[in-house]
Design an enzyme around this catalytic site. Structure first.
Site, PDB file in Angstrom:
ATOM      1  N   LYS A  95      38.140 -78.848  -8.545  1.00 18.08           N
ATOM      2  CA  LYS A  95      38.947 -78.004  -7.674  1.00 18.08           C
ATOM      3  C   LYS A  95      39.941 -78.866  -6.892  1.00 18.08           C
ATOM      4  CE  LYS A  95      38.158 -74.464  -4.083  1.00 18.08           C
ATOM      5  NZ  LYS A  95      37.090 -73.760  -3.325  1.00 18.08           N
TER       6      LYS A  95
ATOM      7  N   SER B 191      37.913 -69.022  -3.657  1.00 21.08           N
ATOM      8  CA  SER B 191      39.065 -69.890  -3.799  1.00 21.08           C
ATOM      9  C   SER B 191      38.972 -70.832  -4.997  1.00 21.08           C
ATOM     10  CB  SER B 191      39.238 -70.727  -2.525  1.00 21.08           C
ATOM     11  OG  SER B 191      38.099 -71.549  -2.298  1.00 21.08           O
TER      12      SER B 191
ATOM     13  N   SER C 269      33.249 -68.625  -2.555  1.00 23.49           N
ATOM     14  CA  SER C 269      34.303 -69.242  -3.361  1.00 23.49           C
ATOM     15  C   SER C 269      33.822 -69.935  -4.621  1.00 23.49           C
ATOM     16  CB  SER C 269      35.096 -70.238  -2.506  1.00 23.49           C
ATOM     17  OG  SER C 269      35.858 -69.554  -1.543  1.00 23.49           O
TER      18      SER C 269
END
Length: 500
Positions: free
Chosen positions: A99, A174, A198
């Site tokens: 990420k 996210s 997330s």
């Protein structure tokens, strides 16, 4: 290359015009590389080729390090050719994705904020360092929502990420880029973070596994942004994976204290193989009493409960009234965790003017997304209602005590990951608070594993969260492994939208 895979995997790969390597777990790939049945270079190249094929539509990987990954894979193969398998790290030569909010040396580390467009990480985050030490080869960094604080992955720097099962639908956030690239087959495992769902929501929308660890189990050092010190146990780092067998090995690699993270503490990890599924109590909670859950997800959760009952587990259908206050509880607990305010983060250190930015957004001149501005406004409103915040904090303590009591040492809770399968883009704005199904478990600091449960009639992934009391990560993962055996786990998307 001479090796054997299950015939059905070969058939699936042919139907999808993909390499069978793209269907295997990181654990299996590592074994094949060690056995020299396949080279690391072949594994890495297969995943790079696939990302290059799907990413123009998905916009999941926003910066790659393909040439560096190829060189690292060749170095692994040279080492193994020289007899260096003895004592090799467990995932030597296996690709992964990261990420973008995690620091990866030399790579962007903006968290989707335009003001940080030129920021490059100077060193790896501690969890990235641990993955590399275990032999993983990062392929690149993946897209996030702006400042990692919304359930759709979209920002003014990289744009929007799309769902591999239907590009017209959200990939979640996210960690949406991370889950999308894994769900599409572009990486066997990846690194996500989770303060409100997330990891689990994107994993659910993209049909894969995601584990949110017990609060404080994995350090957060090297991420941007971070909450205040009291919130470090709410924000967790964990694996997203296409196969359940990778969850615990990767979690063991990630776990353990780091001196720079005051929220992280030593916590022993159990063994999923030691879990007696027949001795479990399964608390099945089908909704929060406020936000209606779709019929296909309710049916999938019931099938999961039945699969556990078939092992001898005791299934108890339950309702927990305090879950109806999840939004108040999460907002109050995260909002009082200290640290820089969200408004200040948006402004690069100085709080943005919300009236000005909303006016700029209305004429498409703002560098911020509407959800980010809305969350900043919600933060302001919370500060104006101190009595309500105090009440919500008390309710949070009561909910945590009730969950621990009702789940127990030998139990798990089944709970929806979201009220519906992946919605269309922008649909989560109305109503905007459906993400509380996952968020409430963050402030409870409880481990939770998102488990895929096949596809619905529209070809969208179904799934369920499996939660447990603090420290029982191995129990939720054991249940995930059993449900994968029962229902098949990750179902690769058809990628009918993809140009061959």
């Amino acid at each position: 290359m001479t090796w054997v895979v299950v015939p059905s995997l070969i058939l699936a790969a042919r139907m999808l015009s993909r390499d069978p390597l793209l269907l295997l777990s990181a654990t299996r790939l590592a074994a094949l590389i060690r056995e020299r049945a396949v080279t690391s270079a072949e594994v890495v190249e297969a995943h790079i080729r696939h990302i290059e094929r799907v990413n123009p539509t998905l916009n999941a990987m926003v910066a790659d390090r393909f040439e560096a990954a190829r060189a690292e894979a060749r170095a692994v193969d040279a080492l193994l050719d020289e007899g260096g398998a003895a004592g090799a790290p467990p995932f030597l030569g296996v690709p992964c994705s990261i990420k973008e909010s995690f620091a990866v040396a030399g790579m962007p580390n903006s968290a989707g904020l335009v003001a940080r467009a030129d920021v490059r990480a100077e060193e790896d985050a501690v969890t990235v360092t641990r993955l590399r030490a275990a032999g993983f080869i990062p392929l690149g960094v993946t897209n996030v929502s702006e400042l990692c604080m919304w359930m759709e992955t979209n920002n003014r720097l990289y744009g929007r990420t799309n769902n591999p099962y239907d590009p017209a639908r959200t990939a979640g956030g996210s960690s949406g880029g991370e889950a999308a690239v894994i769900g599409a087959g572009g990486a066997p495992v990846g690194l996500g973070s989770d303060i409100g769902g997330s990891i689990r929501m994107p994993a659910f929308f993209n049909g894969v596994f995601g584990h949110k660890p017990t609060g404080g189990l994995v350090p957060t050092t090297g991420q941007f942004p971070l909450p205040g010190e009291r919130g470090l146990r709410f924000m967790t780092t964990g694996p997203i994976a296409r196969r359940a067998e990778d969850l615990m090995p990767v979690l063991r690699i990630l776990a353990g204290p780091d001196a720079r993270d005051p929220g992280c503490a030593p916590l022993p990890l159990g063994d999923p193989a030691s879990v007696d599924l027949g001795a479990l109590t399964v608390l099945s909670v089908e909704h929060d009493g406020v936000r209606r859950v779709s019929a296909d997800l309710v049916a999938a959760q019931r099938r999961a409960a039945e699969a556990l009952a078939a092992c001898g587990a005791t299934v108890v259908e339950a309702r927990i009234d305090l879950l109806a206050r999840a939004l108040d509880i999460w907002t109050a607990m995260v909002g009082t965790s200290g640290g820089v305010t969200f408004r200040a983060l948006l402004g690069g250190g100085r709080p943005v003017s919300l009236p000005r930015e909303l006016a700029r957004w209305s004429v498409r001149r703002s560098t911020h997304t509407l959800p980010a501005l809305g969350l900043a406004l919600l933060e302001d409103v919370g500060g104006l209602l101190p009595a309500r915040v105090e009440r919500a904090l008390e309710l949070g303590k009561a909910l945590r005590a009730e969950l621990v009591s009702r789940i127990g040492e030998q139990g798990v809770m089944l709970y929806p990951s979201y009220p519906s399968p992946a919605p269309r883009h922008y649909a989560p704005l109305l109503p905007p608070f459906q993400w509380t199904y996952t968020a409430v478990l963050n402030v409870m600091e409880m481990p939770a594993t998102q488990v895929p449960l096949g596809l619905n009639g529209e070809g969208l992934p179904l799934g369920v969260q499996v939660a447990a009391i603090h420290g029982n990560d191995h129990v939720t993962i054991a249940v995930a492994e059993h449900l994968e055996r029962s229902f098949g786990g990750w179902v690769p998307p058809s990628l009918s939208w993809c140009r061959r």
